[in-house]
Enzyme design. Structure first.
Site, mmCIF file in Angstrom:
data_model
loop_
_atom_site.group_PDB
_atom_site.id
_atom_site.type_symbol
_atom_site.label_atom_id
_atom_site.label_comp_id
_atom_site.label_asym_id
_atom_site.label_seq_id
_atom_site.Cartn_x
_atom_site.Cartn_y
_atom_site.Cartn_z
ATOM 1 N N LYS A 62 69.071 37.169 74.524
ATOM 2 C CA LYS A 62 67.873 37.337 76.004
ATOM 3 C C LYS A 62 69.262 37.286 76.537
ATOM 4 C CE LYS A 62 64.623 35.071 76.905
ATOM 5 N NZ LYS A 62 63.380 33.371 76.523
ATOM 6 N N GLU A 63 70.264 36.033 76.433
ATOM 7 C CA GLU A 63 71.441 35.945 77.846
ATOM 8 C C GLU A 63 72.179 37.135 77.846
ATOM 9 O OE1 GLU A 63 74.306 33.020 76.530
ATOM 10 O OE2 GLU A 63 75.855 33.614 77.503
ATOM 11 N N ASN A 64 72.821 37.934 76.985
ATOM 12 C CA ASN A 64 73.558 39.414 77.409
ATOM 13 C C ASN A 64 72.765 40.505 77.906
ATOM 14 O OD1 ASN A 64 74.709 37.435 75.560
ATOM 15 N ND2 ASN A 64 74.985 38.318 73.506
ATOM 16 N N GLN A 66 83.337 55.392 71.341
ATOM 17 C CA GLN A 66 83.460 54.278 71.405
ATOM 18 C C GLN A 66 84.243 53.222 70.889
ATOM 19 O OE1 GLN A 66 80.741 51.156 68.471
ATOM 20 N NE2 GLN A 66 79.685 52.808 69.381
ATOM 21 N N TYR A 103 77.967 49.621 58.222
ATOM 22 C CA TYR A 103 77.065 48.420 58.324
ATOM 23 C C TYR A 103 75.997 48.210 57.225
ATOM 24 C CZ TYR A 103 79.079 48.886 63.230
ATOM 25 O OH TYR A 103 79.700 48.766 63.803
ATOM 26 N N PRO A 107 82.897 44.104 73.179
ATOM 27 C CA PRO A 107 82.576 43.754 74.291
ATOM 28 C C PRO A 107 82.323 42.275 75.437
ATOM 29 C CG PRO A 107 80.032 44.126 73.673
ATOM 30 C CD PRO A 107 80.833 44.555 72.818
ATOM 31 N N SER A 157 84.653 57.050 66.974
ATOM 32 C CA SER A 157 84.773 55.865 67.908
ATOM 33 C C SER A 157 86.659 56.201 67.344
ATOM 34 C CB SER A 157 84.057 54.879 66.774
ATOM 35 O OG SER A 157 84.221 53.678 67.643
ATOM 36 N N LYS A 167 76.971 41.997 70.531
ATOM 37 C CA LYS A 167 76.060 41.554 69.371
ATOM 38 C C LYS A 167 75.303 39.696 69.021
ATOM 39 C CE LYS A 167 76.013 39.356 65.226
ATOM 40 N NZ LYS A 167 76.744 37.963 64.439
ATOM 41 N N TRP A 180 82.496 48.428 72.056
ATOM 42 C CA TRP A 180 82.250 47.619 71.379
ATOM 43 C C TRP A 180 83.021 46.555 70.723
ATOM 44 C CZ3 TRP A 180 86.870 45.423 67.956
ATOM 45 C CH2 TRP A 180 87.455 47.068 67.250
HETATM 46 N N1 LIG Z 1 83.030 51.784 66.240
HETATM 47 C C1 LIG Z 1 83.727 50.429 65.475
HETATM 48 O O1 LIG Z 1 84.772 50.545 64.971
HETATM 49 C C2 LIG Z 1 83.089 49.054 66.217
HETATM 50 C C3 LIG Z 1 83.809 48.082 65.737
HETATM 51 C C4 LIG Z 1 83.238 46.731 66.188
HETATM 52 C C5 LIG Z 1 81.926 46.433 66.583
HETATM 53 N N2 LIG Z 1 80.798 47.596 66.630
HETATM 54 C C6 LIG Z 1 79.994 47.581 67.424
HETATM 55 O O2 LIG Z 1 80.019 46.283 68.394
HETATM 56 C C7 LIG Z 1 78.935 45.730 68.619
HETATM 57 C C8 LIG Z 1 79.647 44.182 69.167
HETATM 58 O O3 LIG Z 1 80.958 44.545 68.675
HETATM 59 P P1 LIG Z 1 81.233 43.070 67.797
HETATM 60 O O4 LIG Z 1 79.948 42.254 67.640
HETATM 61 O O5 LIG Z 1 82.545 43.073 67.095
HETATM 62 O O6 LIG Z 1 81.436 41.984 69.431
HETATM 63 P P2 LIG Z 1 81.035 41.405 70.456
HETATM 64 O O7 LIG Z 1 79.670 41.825 70.467
HETATM 65 O O8 LIG Z 1 82.231 41.564 71.111
HETATM 66 O O9 LIG Z 1 80.798 39.826 70.074
HETATM 67 C C9 LIG Z 1 79.994 39.379 68.942
HETATM 68 C C10 LIG Z 1 80.641 37.708 68.295
HETATM 69 O O10 LIG Z 1 80.259 36.960 69.938
HETATM 70 C C11 LIG Z 1 78.658 35.602 69.415
HETATM 71 N N3 LIG Z 1 77.902 36.130 70.724
HETATM 72 C C12 LIG Z 1 76.994 37.202 70.932
HETATM 73 N N4 LIG Z 1 76.571 36.207 72.021
HETATM 74 C C13 LIG Z 1 77.165 35.019 72.383
HETATM 75 C C14 LIG Z 1 76.583 34.402 74.097
HETATM 76 N N5 LIG Z 1 75.798 34.228 74.917
HETATM 77 N N6 LIG Z 1 77.570 33.326 74.165
HETATM 78 C C15 LIG Z 1 78.126 32.536 72.627
HETATM 79 N N7 LIG Z 1 78.560 33.349 71.781
HETATM 80 C C16 LIG Z 1 78.128 34.621 71.764
HETATM 81 C C17 LIG Z 1 78.394 36.117 68.107
HETATM 82 O O11 LIG Z 1 78.208 35.307 67.415
HETATM 83 P P3 LIG Z 1 76.203 34.877 67.103
HETATM 84 O O12 LIG Z 1 76.061 36.621 66.411
HETATM 85 O O13 LIG Z 1 76.298 33.825 66.164
HETATM 86 O O14 LIG Z 1 76.280 34.980 68.257
HETATM 87 C C18 LIG Z 1 79.796 36.917 67.348
HETATM 88 O O15 LIG Z 1 79.861 35.946 67.112
HETATM 89 C C19 LIG Z 1 79.042 45.575 67.038
HETATM 90 O O16 LIG Z 1 77.765 44.618 66.597
HETATM 91 C C20 LIG Z 1 79.093 46.576 66.593
HETATM 92 O O17 LIG Z 1 77.878 47.506 66.691
HETATM 93 C C21 LIG Z 1 81.895 49.162 66.641
#
Ligand SMILES: NC(=O)c1ccc[n+]([C@@H]2O[C@H](COP(=O)([O-])OP(=O)(O)OC[C@H]3O[C@@H](n4cnc5c(N)ncnc54)[C@H](OP(=O)(O)O)[C@@H]3O)[C@@H](O)[C@H]2O)c1
Length: 281
Positions: A235-237, A156, A48, A184, A134, A227, A182
Site C-alpha cells: 500500500k505504501e508503495n 526492463q 520466478y 526500483p 530486459s 516488490k 526493476w
Molecule cells: N528483469 C530482471 O532481470 C529483473 C531483476 C530483478 C527484479 N525484477 C523485477 O523487478 C521487481 C522489483 O525488483 P526487486 O524485487 O529486485 O527489488 P525492489 O522492488 O527494489 O525491492 C524489494 C525489497 O524491498 C523491500 N521493501 C518493499 N517495500 C518496502 C517498503 N515500503 N519499506 C521497506 N522495505 C520495503 C522488500 O522486502 P519485503 O518483501 O519484506 O517487504 C524487498 O526486500 C521484482 O520483483 C521483479 O518483478 C526483474
C-alpha cells in the site's frame, strides 16, 4: 493510476507489482493482496516459478481480465525461436489467460535473436499485446534494434535513484523504447528506505523516503514494479499519486545518480561464472 503509452498505442500502468523471489506457494496470496492494494500491472517471469499463482489470483479477483496488465519473461534455457515460442504458450497456460500484455526476453544470452523472433510471432498472432527485452545494454540493444522487425516497446532495466539509466534512456528515446524499472527501491540496498535526501523531500508531502524515490521514477516517465511481501508496504508503495515533486526537488534527486547503468553487470566474469556453474545455457 497514471499510464504510459507504448509506441504501439498500448496503455500500461506506470506502477506494478513485481514477484521476484515470491515463492510459488505464496504467490497467489501475495498477488491477491497486491490487487486489493490497487495494483493491476503484475510482473512475473518463467524463471520466478510463480506464474500459476499470478493466474489463480487474477481469476479469483472477479476483476475483468482486460483491467490487468500481465508481464512475463522468457528465460535463457528457452532461448531460440521454437523453444521460446513453446515457452510463451506454456506461460499463458500457467497464467490461465489467452494473451499477455507484455512479454520480454529476460536476458541477452543464448539465441536471443531466435527468442525475439518468437515474440514477434506471438505479437502477430495476438498472444501478447506488446513485446520487449530486459537487461539489454547499449551494444546488444543497438544490435537488436538494427536487425529486428518490431522494435522492443520496453527494456526492463535495473533503475532507481542511484542508477537512473540516463544514457540508456537517451539511446532508447531514438527508437521509442520505454524503460521499466526493476529494483526500483534498489532492493533495499544502500539504505534506500532511510535515505535522508528522499526522506527530507518526502516530509513536505507527508511521504516516506520510499514513496519519494518511487514518485521520482514515475514522474520521470519510468514504469516501476516494486516488490513487497507485506500488504502494508504494498500500500505504501502505491500511494504515490496524490503528490507531485517540484522541478527543483526532481533536480536534487537527479544528483543522486551515482552509477548510471546499475550494479548488475551481466557481462562480468562473476555473473558469467555463475551461469557456467549452473549449466544455465
Ligand atoms: N528483469 C530482471 O532481470 C529483473 C531483476 C530483478 C527484479 N525484477 C523485477 O523487478 C521487481 C522489483 O525488483 P526487486 O524485487 O529486485 O527489488 P525492489 O522492488 O527494489 O525491492 C524489494 C525489497 O524491498 C523491500 N521493501 C518493499 N517495500 C518496502 C517498503 N515500503 N519499506 C521497506 N522495505 C520495503 C522488500 O522486502 P519485503 O518483501 O519484506 O517487504 C524487498 O526486500 C521484482 O520483483 C521483479 O518483478 C526483474
Amino acid at each position: 493510476m497514471d499510464t504510459i503509452k507504448l509506441y504501439n498505442g498500448v496503455e500500461m500502468p506506470v506502477l506494478g507489482y513485481g514477484l521476484y523471489k515470491v515463492g510459488p506457494e505464496e504467490a497467489e496470496t501475495r498477488v491477491s493482496e497486491a490487487i486489493r492494494a490497487g495494483y493491476r500491472l503484475i510482473d512475473t517471469a518463467r524463471f520466478y516459478g510463480n506464474e500459476e499463482g499470478v493466474g489463480a489470483a487474477i481469476a479469483k479477483s472477479g476483476i475483468p481480465r482486460e483491467e490487468f496488465f500481465i508481464v512475463t519473461k522468457i528465460w535463457i534455457n528457452h532461448s531460440g525461436e521454437e523453444k521460446a515460442y513453446a515457452s510463451i504458450h506454456e506461460s499463458l497456460k500457467k497464467l490461465g489467460t489467452s494473451y499477455a500484455d507484455l512479454i520480454l526476453v529476460h536476458q541477452p544470452f543464448g539465441d536471443y535473436y531466435g527468442t525475439y523472433r518468437a515474440l514477434e510471432r506471438a505479437l502477430e498472432e495476438g498472444l501478447t499485446k506488446s513485446i520487449g527485452v530486459s537487461n539489454f545494454y547499449p551494444d546488444r540493444f543497438y544490435d537488436l534494434v538494427s536487425h529486428c522487425k518490431v522494435i522492443p516497446m520496453i527494456n526492463q532495466l535495473e533503475t532507481n535513484v542511484f542508477c537512473q539509466q540516463t544514457g540508456m534512456r537517451e539511446l532508447m528515446k531514438e527508437y521509442g523504447t520505454k524503460v521499466m524499472a526493476w529494483a526500483p527501491m534498489a532492493q533495499g540496498k544502500d539504505n534506500f528506505h532511510d535515505n535522508e535526501v528522499l526522506a527530507g523531500i518526502g516530509r513536505t508531502y507527508n511521504k516516506t523516503a520510499t514513496q519519494t524515490g518511487l514518485r521520482f521514477l514515475v514522474q520521470e516517465g519510468i514504469a516501476a514494479i516494486p516488490k513487497s511481501s507485506r500488504f502494508e508496504r504494498m500500500k505504501e508503495n502505491i500511494e504515490i499519486f496524490d503528490f507531485r515533486l517540484s522541478e527543483e526537488e526532481m533536480n536534487i534527486i537527479r544528483q543522486m545518480n551515482v552509477m548510471d547503468t546499475g550494479t548488475r553487470d551481466y557481462t562480468s566474469l562473476p555473473y558469467v561464472t555463475r551461469l557456467i556453474n549452473q549449466k544455465a545455457l
